[in-house]
Design a protein around this motif. Structure first.
Motif, PDB file in Angstrom:
ATOM      1  N   MET A   1     -11.185   6.509   1.366  1.00 25.40           N
ATOM      2  CA  MET A   1     -11.749   7.587   2.177  1.00 25.40           C
ATOM      3  C   MET A   1     -12.380   7.028   3.448  1.00 25.40           C
ATOM      4  O   MET A   1     -12.840   5.888   3.469  1.00 25.40           O
ATOM      5  CB  MET A   1     -12.756   8.403   1.363  1.00 25.40           C
ATOM      6  CG  MET A   1     -13.858   7.587   0.724  1.00 25.40           C
ATOM      7  SD  MET A   1     -14.836   8.541  -0.467  1.00 25.40           S
ATOM      8  CE  MET A   1     -15.642   9.687   0.625  1.00 25.40           C
ATOM      9  N   ALA A   3     -15.103   7.576   4.922  1.00 27.63           N
ATOM     10  CA  ALA A   3     -16.541   7.307   4.912  1.00 27.63           C
ATOM     11  C   ALA A   3     -16.853   5.841   4.640  1.00 27.63           C
ATOM     12  O   ALA A   3     -17.892   5.335   5.073  1.00 27.63           O
ATOM     13  CB  ALA A   3     -17.229   8.179   3.860  1.00 27.63           C
ATOM     14  N   ASP A   4     -15.958   5.155   3.939  1.00 24.47           N
ATOM     15  CA  ASP A   4     -16.215   3.765   3.571  1.00 24.47           C
ATOM     16  C   ASP A   4     -15.539   2.763   4.504  1.00 24.47           C
ATOM     17  O   ASP A   4     -15.534   1.558   4.233  1.00 24.47           O
ATOM     18  CB  ASP A   4     -15.762   3.529   2.124  1.00 24.47           C
ATOM     19  CG  ASP A   4     -16.571   4.354   1.138  1.00 24.47           C
ATOM     20  OD1 ASP A   4     -17.799   4.440   1.330  1.00 24.47           O
ATOM     21  OD2 ASP A   4     -15.989   4.935   0.210  1.00 24.47           O
ATOM     22  N   ARG A   5     -14.999   3.260   5.581  1.00 24.99           N
ATOM     23  CA  ARG A   5     -14.378   2.380   6.577  1.00 24.99           C
ATOM     24  C   ARG A   5     -15.415   1.929   7.598  1.00 24.99           C
ATOM     25  O   ARG A   5     -16.361   2.652   7.939  1.00 24.99           O
ATOM     26  CB  ARG A   5     -13.237   3.108   7.284  1.00 24.99           C
ATOM     27  CG  ARG A   5     -12.108   3.496   6.356  1.00 24.99           C
ATOM     28  CD  ARG A   5     -11.287   2.290   5.956  1.00 24.99           C
ATOM     29  NE  ARG A   5     -10.495   1.825   7.098  1.00 24.99           N
ATOM     30  CZ  ARG A   5      -9.995   0.590   7.219  1.00 24.99           C
ATOM     31  NH1 ARG A   5     -10.251  -0.314   6.290  1.00 24.99           N
ATOM     32  NH2 ARG A   5      -9.276   0.264   8.277  1.00 24.99           N
ATOM     33  N   ARG A 100     -20.352   5.986   6.269  1.00 28.85           N
ATOM     34  CA  ARG A 100     -21.329   6.453   5.291  1.00 28.85           C
ATOM     35  C   ARG A 100     -22.720   5.883   5.574  1.00 28.85           C
ATOM     36  O   ARG A 100     -23.720   6.603   5.548  1.00 28.85           O
ATOM     37  CB  ARG A 100     -20.893   6.058   3.875  1.00 28.85           C
ATOM     38  CG  ARG A 100     -21.784   6.637   2.775  1.00 28.85           C
ATOM     39  CD  ARG A 100     -21.411   6.071   1.404  1.00 28.85           C
ATOM     40  NE  ARG A 100     -20.004   6.245   1.113  1.00 28.85           N
ATOM     41  CZ  ARG A 100     -19.465   7.384   0.676  1.00 28.85           C
ATOM     42  NH1 ARG A 100     -20.241   8.450   0.513  1.00 28.85           N
ATOM     43  NH2 ARG A 100     -18.173   7.462   0.412  1.00 28.85           N
ATOM     44  N   SER A 138      -9.063  11.674  11.656  1.00 32.54           N
ATOM     45  CA  SER A 138      -9.006  11.711  10.197  1.00 32.54           C
ATOM     46  C   SER A 138      -7.835  12.575   9.725  1.00 32.54           C
ATOM     47  O   SER A 138      -7.402  13.493  10.415  1.00 32.54           O
ATOM     48  CB  SER A 138     -10.311  12.278   9.623  1.00 32.54           C
ATOM     49  OG  SER A 138     -11.418  11.505   9.998  1.00 32.54           O
ATOM     50  N   THR A 140      -6.826  15.206   6.824  1.00 35.39           N
ATOM     51  CA  THR A 140      -7.533  16.033   5.850  1.00 35.39           C
ATOM     52  C   THR A 140      -6.838  17.369   5.638  1.00 35.39           C
ATOM     53  O   THR A 140      -6.086  17.837   6.497  1.00 35.39           O
ATOM     54  CB  THR A 140      -8.982  16.290   6.314  1.00 35.39           C
ATOM     55  OG1 THR A 140      -9.689  16.984   5.301  1.00 35.39           O
ATOM     56  CG2 THR A 140      -9.016  17.118   7.596  1.00 35.39           C
ATOM     57  N   SER A 262     -16.917  13.319   2.865  1.00 38.98           N
ATOM     58  CA  SER A 262     -16.070  13.861   1.801  1.00 38.98           C
ATOM     59  C   SER A 262     -14.872  12.968   1.523  1.00 38.98           C
ATOM     60  O   SER A 262     -14.285  12.380   2.437  1.00 38.98           O
ATOM     61  CB  SER A 262     -15.581  15.263   2.193  1.00 38.98           C
ATOM     62  OG  SER A 262     -14.583  15.716   1.301  1.00 38.98           O
ATOM     63  N   GLU A 263     -14.487  12.909   0.262  1.00 35.97           N
ATOM     64  CA  GLU A 263     -13.294  12.126  -0.100  1.00 35.97           C
ATOM     65  C   GLU A 263     -12.024  12.777   0.421  1.00 35.97           C
ATOM     66  O   GLU A 263     -10.952  12.165   0.411  1.00 35.97           O
ATOM     67  CB  GLU A 263     -13.214  11.966  -1.618  1.00 35.97           C
ATOM     68  CG  GLU A 263     -13.100  13.258  -2.382  1.00 35.97           C
ATOM     69  CD  GLU A 263     -13.111  13.058  -3.880  1.00 35.97           C
ATOM     70  OE1 GLU A 263     -12.680  13.996  -4.587  1.00 35.97           O
ATOM     71  OE2 GLU A 263     -13.538  11.979  -4.336  1.00 35.97           O
ATOM     72  N   ARG A 264     -12.141  13.998   0.912  1.00 36.78           N
ATOM     73  CA  ARG A 264     -10.963  14.675   1.480  1.00 36.78           C
ATOM     74  C   ARG A 264     -10.730  14.294   2.929  1.00 36.78           C
ATOM     75  O   ARG A 264      -9.755  14.731   3.534  1.00 36.78           O
ATOM     76  CB  ARG A 264     -11.132  16.188   1.341  1.00 36.78           C
ATOM     77  CG  ARG A 264     -11.093  16.645  -0.114  1.00 36.78           C
ATOM     78  CD  ARG A 264     -11.469  18.093  -0.249  1.00 36.78           C
ATOM     79  NE  ARG A 264     -10.533  18.963   0.443  1.00 36.78           N
ATOM     80  CZ  ARG A 264     -10.712  20.271   0.573  1.00 36.78           C
ATOM     81  NH1 ARG A 264     -11.820  20.836   0.111  1.00 36.78           N
ATOM     82  NH2 ARG A 264      -9.821  21.010   1.204  1.00 36.78           N
ATOM     83  N   GLN A 266      -9.610  11.372   5.016  1.00 35.28           N
ATOM     84  CA  GLN A 266      -8.928  10.115   4.789  1.00 35.28           C
ATOM     85  C   GLN A 266      -8.425   9.524   6.114  1.00 35.28           C
ATOM     86  O   GLN A 266      -8.358  10.204   7.129  1.00 35.28           O
ATOM     87  CB  GLN A 266      -7.746  10.309   3.828  1.00 35.28           C
ATOM     88  CG  GLN A 266      -8.137  10.815   2.452  1.00 35.28           C
ATOM     89  CD  GLN A 266      -8.784   9.735   1.606  1.00 35.28           C
ATOM     90  OE1 GLN A 266      -8.605   8.547   1.828  1.00 35.28           O
ATOM     91  NE2 GLN A 266      -9.555  10.156   0.600  1.00 35.28           N
TER      92      GLN A 266
END
Length: 269
Positions: A1, A3-5, A100, A138, A140, A262-264, A266
């Motif tokens: 996802m 957010a973790d990039r 994040r 992103s 999504t 959100s994990e959505r 990407q």
């Protein structure tokens, strides 16, 4: 996802593209306002306050200015120094910070603004507006109707500036809609009016009781279709003062920041 990039992987060419605008702690509030007006929302939301060795020691934005005006709506406040009203919290990020980490810092401090070292030995800034760049690239399937709805704060044509500023501070928002319209007032509009038309309240004795209708309202972008969040981020990225209305909700760059968690949301392969 997404957010973790890391930020440097998502926006490598523009990561430090927005220069940090700084002001010395001894400078007057009037000088800060002169610098803030061109930058509020269009590039960043705050100024970096620097100390005796030009090191960042605080930040000042629209919130600090309107709080001061509410407490003392007179010409004399603009002669005070920035150090008296600045926030002492300076959030820093680096290229290895994740989306994040950055958004979480902003949630903790209540200010979507961080500084990042740049290649010339100074600082650039990352704000909610900057995160629109991440939002628009992103991938999504999340539509804007799925964004968390928040209460829409409004004012009427009979409202005074006192009522509007109090509503902004109470509800922790920088923009408020005129009821039943897509027109809004913001801290930037109020500050600009004070500096330009009212000459820093030099000959104004009843500023807080002035009707808000005398201020130049602006228009939020009306979105009529339930588009994807990345599409809205792209639209807002192209706006000078990004703010949108969709059905019964208002959407700001901060809402895009929260959606990025959100994990959505990407990254494209």
């Amino acid at each position: 996802m997404i957010a973790d990039r890391m930020l440097r992987d998502l926006i490598p060419t523009t990561l430090t593209a927005v220069p940090g605008v700084s002001i010395q702690k001894q400078a007057k509030i009037e000088e800060a306002i002169g610098l803030l007006i061109p930058y509020l929302e269009s590039m960043a939301d705050s100024l970096i306050v620097t100390g005796d060795k030009n090191e960042p020691i605080g930040v000042v934005g629209g919130r600090e200015i309107v709080e001061k005006i509410l407490a003392n709506p007179s010409r004399s406040i603009f002669e005070d120094v920035i150090e008296k009203i600045m926030s002492n919290i300076v959030t820093r990020v680096s290229g290895t910070s994740t989306v994040r980490d950055t958004v979480q810092d902003w949630k903790n401090t209540g200010r979507a603004f961080s500084i990042i070292p740049n290649a010339i030995g100074g600082f650039s800034v990352i704000s909610a507006r900057k995160m629109l760049e991440v939002g628009k690239i992103s991938m999504t399937d999340m539509r804007i109707s799925e964004l968390p709805k928040k209460k829409i704060h409004t004012f009427s044509t009979n409202s005074t500036i006192n009522e509007v500023i109090n509503a902004m501070l109470k509800n922790k928002t920088r923009k408020i809609l005129l009821e039943n319209t897509n027109q809004f007032i913001s801290d930037r509009i109020i500050i600009e009016k004070i500096a330009s038309d009212l000459n820093y309240l030099k000959n104004t004795n009843n500023f807080l009781e002035m009707p808000v209708t005398g201020f130049g309202l602006e228009y939020a972008k009306v979105i009529t279709k339930d588009i994807m969040v990345n599409e809205l981020a792209s639209i807002m990225f192209g706006m000078q003062h990004p703010y949108a209305v969709f059905r019964d909700q208002v959407i700001s760059p901060w809402d895009i920041c929260l959606a990025l968690l959100s994990e959505r949301m990407q990254e494209y392969d």
